[in-house]
Design a protein around this motif. Structure first.
Motif, PDB file in Angstrom:
ATOM      1  N   ASN A  45       0.813  -1.218   0.000  1.00 53.37           N
ATOM      2  CA  ASN A  45       0.000   0.000   0.000  1.00 53.37           C
ATOM      3  C   ASN A  45       0.846   1.267   0.000  1.00 53.37           C
ATOM      4  O   ASN A  45       0.380   2.337   0.404  1.00 53.37           O
ATOM      5  CB  ASN A  45      -0.936   0.007   1.211  1.00 53.37           C
ATOM      6  CG  ASN A  45      -0.175  -0.051   2.530  1.00 53.37           C
ATOM      7  OD1 ASN A  45       0.991  -0.423   2.562  1.00 53.37           O
ATOM      8  ND2 ASN A  45      -0.846   0.315   3.614  1.00 53.37           N
ATOM      9  N   VAL A  46       2.107   1.168  -0.443  1.00 55.79           N
ATOM     10  CA  VAL A  46       2.992   2.327  -0.512  1.00 55.79           C
ATOM     11  C   VAL A  46       2.958   2.901  -1.931  1.00 55.79           C
ATOM     12  O   VAL A  46       3.213   2.177  -2.901  1.00 55.79           O
ATOM     13  CB  VAL A  46       4.441   1.944  -0.127  1.00 55.79           C
ATOM     14  CG1 VAL A  46       5.364   3.151  -0.284  1.00 55.79           C
ATOM     15  CG2 VAL A  46       4.486   1.419   1.295  1.00 55.79           C
ATOM     16  N   GLU A  47       2.653   4.170  -2.043  1.00 54.16           N
ATOM     17  CA  GLU A  47       2.591   4.808  -3.359  1.00 54.16           C
ATOM     18  C   GLU A  47       3.989   4.938  -3.960  1.00 54.16           C
ATOM     19  O   GLU A  47       4.992   5.043  -3.246  1.00 54.16           O
ATOM     20  CB  GLU A  47       1.948   6.191  -3.233  1.00 54.16           C
ATOM     21  CG  GLU A  47       0.521   6.156  -2.711  1.00 54.16           C
ATOM     22  CD  GLU A  47      -0.049   7.540  -2.544  1.00 54.16           C
ATOM     23  OE1 GLU A  47       0.698   8.519  -2.766  1.00 54.16           O
ATOM     24  OE2 GLU A  47      -1.235   7.652  -2.191  1.00 54.16           O
ATOM     25  N   ASP A  48       4.052   4.960  -5.301  1.00 52.31           N
ATOM     26  CA  ASP A  48       5.340   5.008  -5.992  1.00 52.31           C
ATOM     27  C   ASP A  48       6.116   6.279  -5.659  1.00 52.31           C
ATOM     28  O   ASP A  48       7.333   6.242  -5.426  1.00 52.31           O
ATOM     29  CB  ASP A  48       5.117   4.919  -7.510  1.00 52.31           C
ATOM     30  CG  ASP A  48       4.600   3.543  -7.930  1.00 52.31           C
ATOM     31  OD1 ASP A  48       4.819   2.585  -7.161  1.00 52.31           O
ATOM     32  OD2 ASP A  48       3.979   3.443  -8.997  1.00 52.31           O
ATOM     33  N   ALA A  49       5.439   7.414  -5.642  1.00 49.33           N
ATOM     34  CA  ALA A  49       6.123   8.673  -5.349  1.00 49.33           C
ATOM     35  C   ALA A  49       6.671   8.673  -3.920  1.00 49.33           C
ATOM     36  O   ALA A  49       7.800   9.116  -3.670  1.00 49.33           O
ATOM     37  CB  ALA A  49       5.165   9.850  -5.554  1.00 49.33           C
ATOM     38  N   ALA A  50       5.889   8.162  -2.975  1.00 50.05           N
ATOM     39  CA  ALA A  50       6.342   8.090  -1.591  1.00 50.05           C
ATOM     40  C   ALA A  50       7.480   7.086  -1.439  1.00 50.05           C
ATOM     41  O   ALA A  50       8.386   7.287  -0.617  1.00 50.05           O
ATOM     42  CB  ALA A  50       5.179   7.710  -0.683  1.00 50.05           C
ATOM     43  N   PHE A  51       7.449   6.026  -2.218  1.00 52.90           N
ATOM     44  CA  PHE A  51       8.496   5.016  -2.176  1.00 52.90           C
ATOM     45  C   PHE A  51       9.846   5.634  -2.550  1.00 52.90           C
ATOM     46  O   PHE A  51      10.846   5.460  -1.834  1.00 52.90           O
ATOM     47  CB  PHE A  51       8.140   3.874  -3.128  1.00 52.90           C
ATOM     48  CG  PHE A  51       9.045   2.688  -3.026  1.00 52.90           C
ATOM     49  CD1 PHE A  51       8.821   1.694  -2.088  1.00 52.90           C
ATOM     50  CD2 PHE A  51      10.121   2.554  -3.891  1.00 52.90           C
ATOM     51  CE1 PHE A  51       9.660   0.590  -2.007  1.00 52.90           C
ATOM     52  CE2 PHE A  51      10.963   1.458  -3.816  1.00 52.90           C
ATOM     53  CZ  PHE A  51      10.726   0.468  -2.875  1.00 52.90           C
ATOM     54  N   ASP A  52       9.887   6.359  -3.651  1.00 58.00           N
ATOM     55  CA  ASP A  52      11.139   6.994  -4.083  1.00 58.00           C
ATOM     56  C   ASP A  52      11.557   8.104  -3.130  1.00 58.00           C
ATOM     57  O   ASP A  52      12.753   8.256  -2.815  1.00 58.00           O
ATOM     58  CB  ASP A  52      10.965   7.565  -5.499  1.00 58.00           C
ATOM     59  CG  ASP A  52      10.704   6.473  -6.529  1.00 58.00           C
ATOM     60  OD1 ASP A  52      11.144   5.329  -6.296  1.00 58.00           O
ATOM     61  OD2 ASP A  52      10.054   6.766  -7.555  1.00 58.00           O
ATOM     62  N   GLY A  88       8.536   0.820   8.296  1.00 59.75           N
ATOM     63  CA  GLY A  88       7.574   1.773   8.839  1.00 59.75           C
ATOM     64  C   GLY A  88       7.742   3.164   8.275  1.00 59.75           C
ATOM     65  O   GLY A  88       6.775   3.947   8.209  1.00 59.75           O
ATOM     66  N   LEU A  89       8.970   3.517   7.853  1.00 59.13           N
ATOM     67  CA  LEU A  89       9.201   4.837   7.265  1.00 59.13           C
ATOM     68  C   LEU A  89       8.492   4.949   5.915  1.00 59.13           C
ATOM     69  O   LEU A  89       7.910   5.996   5.592  1.00 59.13           O
ATOM     70  CB  LEU A  89      10.696   5.083   7.101  1.00 59.13           C
ATOM     71  CG  LEU A  89      11.115   6.425   6.508  1.00 59.13           C
ATOM     72  CD1 LEU A  89      10.603   7.575   7.362  1.00 59.13           C
ATOM     73  CD2 LEU A  89      12.634   6.502   6.385  1.00 59.13           C
ATOM     74  N   PHE A  90       8.523   3.884   5.123  1.00 59.34           N
ATOM     75  CA  PHE A  90       7.794   3.891   3.853  1.00 59.34           C
ATOM     76  C   PHE A  90       6.297   4.072   4.099  1.00 59.34           C
ATOM     77  O   PHE A  90       5.626   4.846   3.405  1.00 59.34           O
ATOM     78  CB  PHE A  90       8.039   2.581   3.099  1.00 59.34           C
ATOM     79  CG  PHE A  90       9.422   2.443   2.528  1.00 59.34           C
ATOM     80  CD1 PHE A  90       9.699   2.875   1.245  1.00 59.34           C
ATOM     81  CD2 PHE A  90      10.455   1.884   3.262  1.00 59.34           C
ATOM     82  CE1 PHE A  90      10.968   2.750   0.697  1.00 59.34           C
ATOM     83  CE2 PHE A  90      11.722   1.750   2.739  1.00 59.34           C
ATOM     84  CZ  PHE A  90      11.987   2.193   1.457  1.00 59.34           C
ATOM     85  N   GLN A  91       5.768   3.325   5.098  1.00 57.63           N
ATOM     86  CA  GLN A  91       4.343   3.431   5.407  1.00 57.63           C
ATOM     87  C   GLN A  91       3.991   4.832   5.903  1.00 57.63           C
ATOM     88  O   GLN A  91       2.925   5.377   5.566  1.00 57.63           O
ATOM     89  CB  GLN A  91       3.977   2.398   6.476  1.00 57.63           C
ATOM     90  CG  GLN A  91       4.191   0.958   6.073  1.00 57.63           C
ATOM     91  CD  GLN A  91       3.163   0.478   5.072  1.00 57.63           C
ATOM     92  OE1 GLN A  91       2.114   1.098   4.891  1.00 57.63           O
ATOM     93  NE2 GLN A  91       3.467  -0.614   4.396  1.00 57.63           N
ATOM     94  N   THR A  92       4.870   5.429   6.702  1.00 57.63           N
ATOM     95  CA  THR A  92       4.586   6.747   7.270  1.00 57.63           C
ATOM     96  C   THR A  92       4.487   7.812   6.196  1.00 57.63           C
ATOM     97  O   THR A  92       3.519   8.585   6.136  1.00 57.63           O
ATOM     98  CB  THR A  92       5.684   7.131   8.276  1.00 57.63           C
ATOM     99  OG1 THR A  92       5.726   6.154   9.321  1.00 57.63           O
ATOM    100  CG2 THR A  92       5.417   8.488   8.875  1.00 57.63           C
ATOM    101  N   ILE A  93       5.488   7.884   5.331  1.00 59.46           N
ATOM    102  CA  ILE A  93       5.505   8.935   4.306  1.00 59.46           C
ATOM    103  C   ILE A  93       4.382   8.739   3.296  1.00 59.46           C
ATOM    104  O   ILE A  93       3.826   9.711   2.758  1.00 59.46           O
ATOM    105  CB  ILE A  93       6.881   8.976   3.630  1.00 59.46           C
ATOM    106  CG1 ILE A  93       7.940   9.441   4.644  1.00 59.46           C
ATOM    107  CG2 ILE A  93       6.877   9.873   2.405  1.00 59.46           C
ATOM    108  CD1 ILE A  93       9.341   9.517   4.087  1.00 59.46           C
ATOM    109  N   SER A  94       3.999   7.487   3.055  1.00 62.62           N
ATOM    110  CA  SER A  94       2.964   7.220   2.059  1.00 62.62           C
ATOM    111  C   SER A  94       1.551   7.408   2.617  1.00 62.62           C
ATOM    112  O   SER A  94       0.685   7.979   1.931  1.00 62.62           O
ATOM    113  CB  SER A  94       3.106   5.801   1.526  1.00 62.62           C
ATOM    114  OG  SER A  94       2.074   5.505   0.606  1.00 62.62           O
ATOM    115  N   ASN A  95       1.318   6.974   3.857  1.00 62.44           N
ATOM    116  CA  ASN A  95      -0.064   6.868   4.328  1.00 62.44           C
ATOM    117  C   ASN A  95      -0.373   7.614   5.625  1.00 62.44           C
ATOM    118  O   ASN A  95      -1.544   7.740   5.978  1.00 62.44           O
ATOM    119  CB  ASN A  95      -0.423   5.381   4.542  1.00 62.44           C
ATOM    120  CG  ASN A  95      -0.206   4.553   3.295  1.00 62.44           C
ATOM    121  OD1 ASN A  95      -0.652   4.907   2.209  1.00 62.44           O
ATOM    122  ND2 ASN A  95       0.490   3.434   3.435  1.00 62.44           N
TER     123      ASN A  95
END
Length: 447
Positions: free
Chosen positions: A68-75, A283-290
């Motif tokens: 559920n991590v968006e591509d823009a947030a992933f990068d 958790g950092l990926f989840q935080t920035i994305s969601n």
């Protein structure tokens, strides 16, 4: 297929982290960065940078932890981690040199074996008292249940998350366990009392593993080895570091097998790899994305905030509930300090967080080293430095740094040993300070 640019960038950041920490007043060489070993030789090369390299592999993006991590947030997350690490270690190096220029590090002040025995006895006494108080609130010890075939996850939640006693007691038990292990390393040559050392080893390992967790005891043994090499000024070879890594991996896999997290060997190895190389910063990926930033998490950064409210918001717990929901074993989710900074203040707080964390850690280390060297000697001072950084993980969030909460907690635990030690030592010190005259003087004269 390996992304070569990502691998080279990760290696460059790792090399800079090792250079920065080994050139502080606490380090000596790349394989001996002093108490910073836990960051430059463990967190960065094991828990943080491999995650960034592995995410460039084909198919990793499709794992459930990134579903559920968006591509823009992933990068954006990947570049935020690189920025955070470089800014943090650069600030550590600069701040340490400025503080040393303003006030040089204290001269070594080793203590005699009798004083070290007093310190060891006091640490042992506090370990026994804290364990006795802990067992008064715990119905079933997870460490015992692990060998009885019980579900360790549920027992651990009942013993920690749903702990009925003071929350500070859980932290103090673990801190006293680490303190005992590090004091054993710093006094290996000067304190030869075998029975006292054996008792301290036993109680220290019980303090670290009573809850059934695998990491505290394993990391304490690694810290024992690094502190011993540093204190004895011995060079650690790459072969020794690889042997330590192998030991830690095998022990962790063995504990996972006992805890029955998976049914077969392949599943255990896969679970270990995901938790080690991806789980610490997922958790950092989840935080920035969601995650929607909320200033309410700033309340948990205030020291002693729990004394005024039992319902303080905890970012790591809310992040776990957001990603995994309310399960039988859910507790908190580890994440790089950048994640909690973003959760409390968005991108502006994330950008400022590496400088805040670095300044807090460097100032705390200098204060502890100066105070402990003066009050309890060089051995206990180096023990306190290692103890502080073992309780100040970069992957444990942001809350302990802005208002020096980590320093207050560790400093309190150290003070419970230093103050009685000074009271016990004061009369003898006054007698020894008086010069001997007449027949009581040594044949070589008074010195």
């Amino acid at each position: 297929m390996i992304d070569v640019p990502a691998l080279l960038l990760a290696l460059a950041v790792f090399a800079f982290a090792v250079y920065a920490t080994s050139h502080t007043s606490f380090g000596r060489r790349p394989t001996d960065p002093g108490p910073f070993w836990v960051q430059s030789l463990l967190e960065v090369p094991v828990f943080i940078l491999p995650s960034l390299v592995i995410t460039s592999f084909e198919g990793v993006r499709d794992l459930w932890i990134f579903s559920n991590v968006e591509d823009a947030a992933f990068d954006a997350t990947i570049w935020a981690v690189y920025y955070g690490l470089v800014a943090y270690f650069a600030t550590v190096l600069v701040a340490d040199r400025l503080l040393c220029r303003a006030k040089p590090a204290p001269a070594p002040d080793p203590r005699p074996a009798a004083d070290l025995a007093r310190l060891t006895g006091l640490v042992l006494a506090w370990q026994c008292l804290s364990l006795a108080a802990l067992l008064a609130f715990v119905r079933e010890v997870p460490l015992v249940g692990m060998f009885m075939g019980a579900d360790v996850g549920i027992l651990r939640k009942a013993a920690t998350t749903e702990f009925g006693g003071p929350a500070a007691l859980l932290s103090l038990v673990r801190i006293y366990g680490l303190m005992g292990v590090f004091l054993l390393a710093a006094t290996r040559r000067s304190l030869r009392h075998r029975m006292l050392r054996a008792m301290l080893w036993t109680t220290s390992l019980v303090c670290l593993s009573w809850s059934g967790e695998k990491s505290p005891a394993v990391l304490a043994v690694l810290g024992y080895w690094f502190l011993r090499m540093h204190h004895e000024r011995r060079r650690m070879s790459l072969r020794q570091i690889l042997l330590l890594a192998t030991f830690a991996t095998l022990v962790s896999l063995g504990i996972l097998a006992l805890q029955q997290y998976a049914s077969d060997d392949a599943s255990i190895v896969a679970f270990f790899a995901i938790r080690t190389f991806l789980g610490q910063i997922s958790g950092l990926f989840q935080t920035i994305s969601n995650f929607t930033p909320d200033p309410k998490y700033l309340l948990s950064w205030v020291p002693f905030g729990g004394a005024f409210s039992h319902d303080l918001p905890v970012f790591a717990r809310d992040l776990m509930l957001m990603t995994e929901g309310d399960t039988d074993t859910s507790g908190t989710m580890n994440t790089l300090f950048l994640g909690e900074a973003y959760g409390a203040g968005g991108w502006p707080m994330l950008v400022a967080s590496p400088f805040v964390v670095a300044l807090s850690i460097v100032i705390s280390l200098h204060l502890l080293r100066r105070w402990l060297t003066r009050q309890a000697g060089s051995e206990f001072a180096i023990c306190g430095s290692y103890l502080f950084l073992m309780n100040s993980w970069l992957t444990s969030g942001m809350a302990g740094f802005p208002a020096f909460r980590s320093l207050i907690v560790v400093g309190f635990a150290l003070a419970t040993v230093v103050v009685p030690y000074r009271l016990l030592r004061a009369p003898g010190r006054a007698v020894r300070a008086a010069p001997l005259r007449g027949r009581a003087a040594p044949s070589g004269g008074v010195r």
